[in-house]
Motif scaffolding. Structure first.
Motif, PDB file in Angstrom:
ATOM      1  N   LYS A 198       0.807  -1.177   0.268  1.00 39.03           N
ATOM      2  CA  LYS A 198      -0.392   0.469   0.551  1.00 39.03           C
ATOM      3  C   LYS A 198       0.547   1.367   0.041  1.00 39.03           C
ATOM      4  O   LYS A 198       0.478   2.091   0.594  1.00 39.03           O
ATOM      5  CB  LYS A 198      -1.092  -0.086   0.789  1.00 39.03           C
ATOM      6  CG  LYS A 198      -1.583  -1.249   0.976  1.00 39.03           C
ATOM      7  CD  LYS A 198      -2.892  -1.715   1.080  1.00 39.03           C
ATOM      8  CE  LYS A 198      -3.676  -2.793   1.271  1.00 39.03           C
ATOM      9  NZ  LYS A 198      -5.043  -2.975   0.729  1.00 39.03           N
ATOM     10  N   ASP A 199       2.219   0.848  -0.722  1.00 38.95           N
ATOM     11  CA  ASP A 199       2.687   2.362  -0.955  1.00 38.95           C
ATOM     12  C   ASP A 199       2.507   3.083  -2.006  1.00 38.95           C
ATOM     13  O   ASP A 199       3.304   2.501  -3.147  1.00 38.95           O
ATOM     14  CB  ASP A 199       4.140   1.586  -0.126  1.00 38.95           C
ATOM     15  CG  ASP A 199       5.147   2.708  -0.264  1.00 38.95           C
ATOM     16  OD1 ASP A 199       6.567   3.277  -0.166  1.00 38.95           O
ATOM     17  OD2 ASP A 199       4.223   4.317  -0.409  1.00 38.95           O
ATOM     18  N   THR A 200       2.121   4.372  -1.865  1.00 37.94           N
ATOM     19  CA  THR A 200       1.634   4.265  -3.474  1.00 37.94           C
ATOM     20  C   THR A 200       2.597   5.132  -4.582  1.00 37.94           C
ATOM     21  O   THR A 200       2.897   5.437  -5.238  1.00 37.94           O
ATOM     22  CB  THR A 200       1.261   6.044  -3.341  1.00 37.94           C
ATOM     23  OG1 THR A 200       1.290   6.613  -2.214  1.00 37.94           O
ATOM     24  CG2 THR A 200      -0.566   5.596  -2.931  1.00 37.94           C
ATOM     25  N   THR A 201       4.328   5.309  -3.515  1.00 38.01           N
ATOM     26  CA  THR A 201       5.700   6.147  -4.510  1.00 38.01           C
ATOM     27  C   THR A 201       5.774   4.731  -5.932  1.00 38.01           C
ATOM     28  O   THR A 201       6.051   4.983  -6.233  1.00 38.01           O
ATOM     29  CB  THR A 201       6.359   6.327  -3.158  1.00 38.01           C
ATOM     30  OG1 THR A 201       5.799   6.786  -2.048  1.00 38.01           O
ATOM     31  CG2 THR A 201       7.251   7.313  -3.921  1.00 38.01           C
ATOM     32  N   ARG A 231       3.279   5.069  -8.736  1.00 38.28           N
ATOM     33  CA  ARG A 231       3.198   5.708  -9.393  1.00 38.28           C
ATOM     34  C   ARG A 231       2.115   5.856 -11.201  1.00 38.28           C
ATOM     35  O   ARG A 231       2.319   6.409 -11.813  1.00 38.28           O
ATOM     36  CB  ARG A 231       4.315   7.060  -9.860  1.00 38.28           C
ATOM     37  CG  ARG A 231       4.009   7.184  -8.030  1.00 38.28           C
ATOM     38  CD  ARG A 231       5.327   8.488  -7.527  1.00 38.28           C
ATOM     39  NE  ARG A 231       5.205   9.477  -8.334  1.00 38.28           N
ATOM     40  CZ  ARG A 231       4.306  10.365  -7.817  1.00 38.28           C
ATOM     41  NH1 ARG A 231       2.805  10.361  -7.280  1.00 38.28           N
ATOM     42  NH2 ARG A 231       3.523  11.688  -8.838  1.00 38.28           N
ATOM     43  N   SER A 250      -0.255   4.725 -11.304  1.00 36.34           N
ATOM     44  CA  SER A 250      -1.692   5.512 -11.908  1.00 36.34           C
ATOM     45  C   SER A 250      -1.823   6.965 -12.669  1.00 36.34           C
ATOM     46  O   SER A 250      -2.350   6.905 -13.121  1.00 36.34           O
ATOM     47  CB  SER A 250      -1.423   6.322 -10.219  1.00 36.34           C
ATOM     48  OG  SER A 250      -0.312   6.688 -10.113  1.00 36.34           O
ATOM     49  N   PHE A 281       3.562  14.783 -11.630  1.00 33.14           N
ATOM     50  CA  PHE A 281       4.756  13.726 -12.157  1.00 33.14           C
ATOM     51  C   PHE A 281       5.406  14.149 -12.670  1.00 33.14           C
ATOM     52  O   PHE A 281       5.191  14.653 -13.903  1.00 33.14           O
ATOM     53  CB  PHE A 281       3.827  12.620 -13.360  1.00 33.14           C
ATOM     54  CG  PHE A 281       2.823  11.927 -12.311  1.00 33.14           C
ATOM     55  CD1 PHE A 281       1.168  12.181 -12.557  1.00 33.14           C
ATOM     56  CD2 PHE A 281       3.104  10.739 -11.253  1.00 33.14           C
ATOM     57  CE1 PHE A 281       0.179  11.724 -12.309  1.00 33.14           C
ATOM     58  CE2 PHE A 281       1.623   9.652 -11.429  1.00 33.14           C
ATOM     59  CZ  PHE A 281       0.859  10.038 -11.724  1.00 33.14           C
TER      60      PHE A 281
END
Lengths: 319, 88
Positions: free
Chosen positions: B45-48, B51, B54, B77
């Protein structure tokens, strides 16, 4: 009125009351013209008929320092020679005139202010009044000027919400990632009468302030009728709400779901890097984003508060 | 909306900057969404780490006219080259 002194008023009323006893005398115009204005309240006939004993009273009742002592002496000399009411007109006139003059002088010098002092007092009163009026006008002007001044203040310091325009869009390009992991938990609610099934697709994500992130919710309309929903959201803790910026989401707008339709709803957001500098949020490492869906009534136009600005959405073909 | 304190300077719930996403009724970008969710699960669950996924999802939306086109820089971005397009 020269005789403001109560003492003088007493004498004056005594003189006036004495006239009821004697009759009138018509021939006194020349003399009455020289009387001080207050005495013009008495008619010429009335002045002529002041009995001697009242003038005597008057003379006695004068306050001690009389500046026109000579006229007073003259008047009392005349008076002492007379004992009855039937006095010669001329004598009575002169006596009375002398008394009036001396008394008015006496009152004005000893019991009242001199002309110079009166002028000083008047001018200082005037300046005081001018100051007060100036302060009043200043306060009134300050109240009117406060509106544009507050706007300028808000734009400079960025407080007050709506006053800062165009500040956020450039921020995304320049903001830097802060190495402070924040866990964002997601919560989904519906109003009790709303029949959608609404839930987040992830319970939490870890984001860093200054970095944009994407999250998803899903909503399903299990009924046989299209339902229009409109959502709102909450951030907990409250102080973190000001740093939570959503670039695009699905809130505050009517979203229509056809029967048995399921859609994914993304939320594209970031946490402001200034989050790291807020002392109230030092120990906060978890934020909760909570959405609530309500049913929107058809055709109901709600006057949304001022921050709901029109934005550009692309045209979507109706499904 | 939320509990407002007595002297709150900013409203807690702000409108989204670019407004609301149009609903993806046809599920056109669902694959990208699934890919993104899988990436999140893998990376704890680390959005980094996710990317790129996304970005893929957002570009899918832009292509299918479900989102107005934007420079990636404006969406945060920075390092990726990717597809830059003018604003709608």
């Amino acid at each position: 009125m020269v005789w403001i002194h109560a003492y003088g008023r007493e004498i004056f009323s005594a003189l006036k009351s004495s006239f009821q006893k004697c009759g009138g005398h018509a021939n006194l115009h020349r003399w009455t013209n020289s009387i001080p204005p207050v005495m013009h309240k008495l008619s010429a006939s009335q002045v002529a008929q002041i009995p001697i004993r009242h003038i005597q009273l008057f003379c006695v009742a004068l306050p001690a320092p009389c500046s026109y002592s000579s006229s007073l002496k003259y008047a009392s000399r005349i008076l002492s020679r007379q004992t009855n009411c039937r006095h010669t007109l001329w004598q009575r006139q002169s006596a009375y005139k002398g008394l009036v003059l001396s008394s008015t002088k006496a009152f004005s010098t000893s019991h009242w202010l001199s002309a110079a002092q009166r002028n000083d007092l008047k001018s200082s009163n005037k300046t005081g009044l001018i100051y007060i009026i100036a302060i009043f006008i200043f306060m009134l002007g300050g109240a009117y000027a406060g509106v544009p001044l507050y706007k300028v203040f808000c734009q400079a310091t960025g407080r007050g919400g709506q006053a800062v325009k165009g500040h956020d869009t450039s921020k995304i390009e320049t903001m830097e990632k802060v190495e402070r992991p924040i866990v964002v938990r997601f919560n989904a609610d519906v109003a009790s009468s709303m029949r959608w099934n609404f839930k987040p697709l992830q319970t939490e994500v870890t984001v860093y302030p200054g970095e944009t992130a994407l999250a998803f919710y899903t909503a399903k309309n299990p009924t046989d009728k299209p339902i229009i929903g409109i959502s709102t959201y909450n951030i907990l803790p409250y102080e973190a709400g000001q740093y939570f910026n959503k670039i695009q989401c699905f809130c505050f707008e009517e979203q229509r779901l056809n029967p048995h339709e399921q859609v994914d709803m993304p939320v594209f957001f970031y946490i402001d890097p200034e989050f790291d500098e807020d002392p109230y949020l030092q120990n906060v490492d978890s934020i909760t984003l909570s959405y609530t869906f309500f049913e929107a009534l058809d055709g109901l136009q709600l006057p949304l508060p001022g921050y709901h600005q029109p934005h550009n959405t692309p045209v979507v073909a109706a499904s | 909306m939320s509990s407002l304190s007595t002297f709150s300077s900013k409203p807690n719930a702000k409108p989204p900057q670019k407004g609301s996403f149009p609903l993806d009724h046809d599920g056109e970008c669902r694959d990208f969404m699934v890919r993104y969710m899988r990436c999140l699960m893998v990376n704890k669950k680390d959005t980094t780490q996710c990317r790129q996924e996304s970005k893929d999802y957002l570009s899918c939306r832009m292509e299918r006219n479900l989102m107005s086109r934007e420079d990636w820089k404006k969406l945060g971005f920075h390092d990726e080259g990717g597809q830059t397009s003018e604003e709608a």
